[in-house]
Design an enzyme around this catalytic site. Structure first.
Site, short mmCIF file in Angstrom:
data_model
loop_
_atom_site.label_atom_id
_atom_site.label_comp_id
_atom_site.label_asym_id
_atom_site.label_seq_id
_atom_site.Cartn_x
_atom_site.Cartn_y
_atom_site.Cartn_z
N LYS A 47 0.87 -1.47 -0.08
CA LYS A 47 -0.01 -0.02 -0.13
C LYS A 47 1.04 1.33 0.03
O LYS A 47 0.29 2.35 -0.55
CB LYS A 47 -1.02 0.06 1.13
N ASN A 68 -4.80 1.95 -2.09
CA ASN A 68 -5.22 0.46 -2.44
C ASN A 68 -5.89 0.30 -3.59
O ASN A 68 -6.31 -0.62 -3.84
CB ASN A 68 -6.07 0.17 -1.14
N ASP A 83 -10.48 2.87 1.28
CA ASP A 83 -10.87 2.22 2.63
C ASP A 83 -11.65 3.17 3.19
O ASP A 83 -12.80 2.74 3.83
CB ASP A 83 -9.71 2.14 3.58
N GLY A 106 -9.51 2.63 17.90
CA GLY A 106 -8.17 2.42 16.82
C GLY A 106 -7.45 3.44 16.28
O GLY A 106 -8.13 4.33 15.96
N ALA A 107 -6.14 3.16 15.88
CA ALA A 107 -5.40 4.20 15.17
C ALA A 107 -4.46 3.60 14.08
O ALA A 107 -3.50 3.94 13.93
CB ALA A 107 -4.56 4.91 16.20
N GLY A 108 -4.79 2.32 13.66
CA GLY A 108 -4.18 1.87 12.41
C GLY A 108 -4.55 2.42 11.00
O GLY A 108 -5.03 3.35 10.97
N GLY A 109 -4.24 1.58 10.05
CA GLY A 109 -4.43 2.01 8.84
C GLY A 109 -6.06 2.32 8.36
O GLY A 109 -6.20 3.34 7.74
N ALA A 110 -6.84 1.60 9.03
CA ALA A 110 -8.41 1.96 8.62
C ALA A 110 -8.75 3.15 9.42
O ALA A 110 -9.61 3.99 8.86
CB ALA A 110 -9.12 0.40 9.16
P1 NDP Z 1 -3.92 -2.04 11.99
O1 NDP Z 1 -3.06 -3.33 12.41
O2 NDP Z 1 -3.30 -0.97 11.29
O3 NDP Z 1 -4.46 -1.49 13.43
C1 NDP Z 1 -5.00 -2.27 14.26
C2 NDP Z 1 -5.74 -1.47 15.46
O4 NDP Z 1 -6.41 -2.12 16.24
C3 NDP Z 1 -4.66 -0.57 16.13
O5 NDP Z 1 -5.09 0.63 16.50
C4 NDP Z 1 -4.51 -1.34 17.62
O6 NDP Z 1 -4.01 -0.51 18.62
C5 NDP Z 1 -5.72 -2.01 17.62
N1 NDP Z 1 -5.90 -3.15 18.35
C6 NDP Z 1 -5.68 -4.43 18.15
N2 NDP Z 1 -5.98 -5.28 18.97
C7 NDP Z 1 -6.33 -4.64 19.86
C8 NDP Z 1 -6.91 -4.87 21.60
N3 NDP Z 1 -6.97 -6.23 21.81
N4 NDP Z 1 -7.32 -3.98 22.15
C9 NDP Z 1 -7.29 -2.68 21.83
N5 NDP Z 1 -6.98 -2.38 20.63
C10 NDP Z 1 -6.53 -3.38 19.48
O7 NDP Z 1 -4.92 -2.57 11.22
P2 NDP Z 1 -5.84 -1.74 10.09
O8 NDP Z 1 -5.97 -0.41 10.66
O9 NDP Z 1 -5.59 -2.04 8.88
O10 NDP Z 1 -7.31 -2.86 10.34
C11 NDP Z 1 -8.16 -2.95 11.32
C12 NDP Z 1 -9.22 -3.71 11.17
O11 NDP Z 1 -10.25 -3.05 10.02
C13 NDP Z 1 -8.89 -5.17 10.32
O12 NDP Z 1 -9.82 -5.99 11.33
C14 NDP Z 1 -9.38 -5.15 9.17
O13 NDP Z 1 -10.06 -6.29 8.87
C15 NDP Z 1 -10.48 -4.01 9.20
N6 NDP Z 1 -10.78 -3.34 7.90
C16 NDP Z 1 -12.07 -3.39 7.24
C17 NDP Z 1 -12.24 -2.72 5.93
C18 NDP Z 1 -13.55 -2.92 5.29
O14 NDP Z 1 -13.42 -2.40 4.18
N7 NDP Z 1 -14.40 -3.62 5.95
C19 NDP Z 1 -11.31 -2.01 5.42
C20 NDP Z 1 -9.85 -2.08 6.14
C21 NDP Z 1 -9.78 -2.64 7.15
P3 NDP Z 1 -2.44 -0.41 19.08
O15 NDP Z 1 -2.02 0.69 18.00
O16 NDP Z 1 -2.46 -0.21 20.57
O17 NDP Z 1 -1.84 -1.67 18.73
#
Ligand code: NDP
Length: 261
Positions: A47, A68, A83, A106-110
């Site tokens: 990506k 993407n 996304d 959450g604060a990842g890619g999504a």
């Molecule tokens: P990332 O790995 O970039 O980010 C994951 C996030 O989840 C982080 O903020 C992480 O926190 C948090 N997290 C994970 N486990 C826990 C927990 N047990 N407790 C608290 N926080 C937690 O992933 P993405 O952002 O890429 O994806 C996230 C979700 O979004 C995935 O499940 C994916 O399937 C879904 N998604 C769905 C889409 C759709 O079209 N429906 C499109 C894109 C994604 P920390 O920073 O503290 O680690």
């Protein structure tokens, strides 16, 4: 789901899946260009690394820093990020985000993608709740530096209570994704109120514990399957110029994921 839409609308395109290793990415992109494809999707781990092979980026792809969807515009190859766009399109059927307050878990890619699209769509304020402070603050800075919206970070304390003035509450963590379907957000469930629109990015299973709880409290809800389907609809529009029927894609996706609910 793309091929189901092509078939339904009689569109003469194919959507094929290719496994490309990082060391072959440049060669694969050159192949696409040589063959004159309309475009392609790319997923992790490409990506960000795909960007150096493209001519331009759309506004949100540039802000998010990830692509993407790649579009052949005739003389240029343009990188987009659907996304957040897919999410926003689905959300607008449930609530008008203009001037509203959103709470994001959450604060990842999504989260990055959804936060940017919400801000560009006119959301007024955003609270980012995340386990890791550093990642949470990075999303907050991105919003505050590049958009009119005001964002702030809140640490994810045990039994976090959602701010009562939240109009939208969105799970953008991977909590609840198959096979960990019993995993739940560590929040105070009593803080979910019926005036809140509640969304979850998890596509499988679409009815997460979080959404079921919100629905039982009378909230309007939006699932991750709708977000994913809308990404497909937007991609096909970019590539072919056609508006396709999301219900056809929704049914095909459910069948592919063997979702019965
Ligand atoms: P990332 O790995 O970039 O980010 C994951 C996030 O989840 C982080 O903020 C992480 O926190 C948090 N997290 C994970 N486990 C826990 C927990 N047990 N407790 C608290 N926080 C937690 O992933 P993405 O952002 O890429 O994806 C996230 C979700 O979004 C995935 O499940 C994916 O399937 C879904 N998604 C769905 C889409 C759709 O079209 N429906 C499109 C894109 C994604 P920390 O920073 O503290 O680690």
């Amino acid at each position: 789901m793309a091929e189901a839409a092509y078939k339904h609308h009689g569109l003469h395109y194919r959507y094929i899946n290719c496994e490309v290793s990082p060391e072959n990415l440049e060669a694969a992109v050159n192949g696409v260009k040589a063959m004159g494809w309309k475009g392609f999707n790319c997923s992790l781990p490409h990506k960000v690394s795909i960007i150096k092979y493209l001519d331009e980026l759309g506004e949100s792809a540039q802000l998010i820093g990830a692509v993407n969807t790649v579009v052949n515009s005739g003389n240029k190859w343009i990188g987009e990020n659907t996304d957040g766009k897919g999410f926003l399109q689905a959300l607008k059927q449930v609530i008008d985000p203009t001037g509203k307050h959103a709470t994001l878990f959450g604060a990842g890619g999504a989260s990055r993608a959804v936060a940017i699209e919400l801000a560009l769509a006119g959301v007024k304020t955003i609270t980012v709740v995340n386990r890791s402070r550093e990642r949470g603050e990075t999303v907050v800075d991105l919003i505050n530096k590049n958009t009119e919206a005001k964002a702030s970070y809140q640490p994810w304390i045990d039994g976090y209570a959602i701010e009562p003035h939240s109009d939208m509450v969105i799970n953008l963590t991977s909590i609840g994704l198959y096979p960990n379907v019993d995993e739940q957000l560590n929040i105070d469930l009593d803080s979910i109120q019926s005036h809140m629109a509640v969304a979850d990015c998890i596509p499988n299973p679409p009815q997460t514990h979080f959404l079921k709880t919100a629905k039982a409290k009378g909230c309007k809800t939006l699932d991750g399957l709708q977000m994913l389907v809308n990404q497909g609809v937007i991609g096909i529009k970019y590539w072919t110029g056609n508006d396709v029927d999301p219900t056809i894609m929704h049914a095909a996706l459910k069948e592919a994921l063997r979702i019965k609910e």
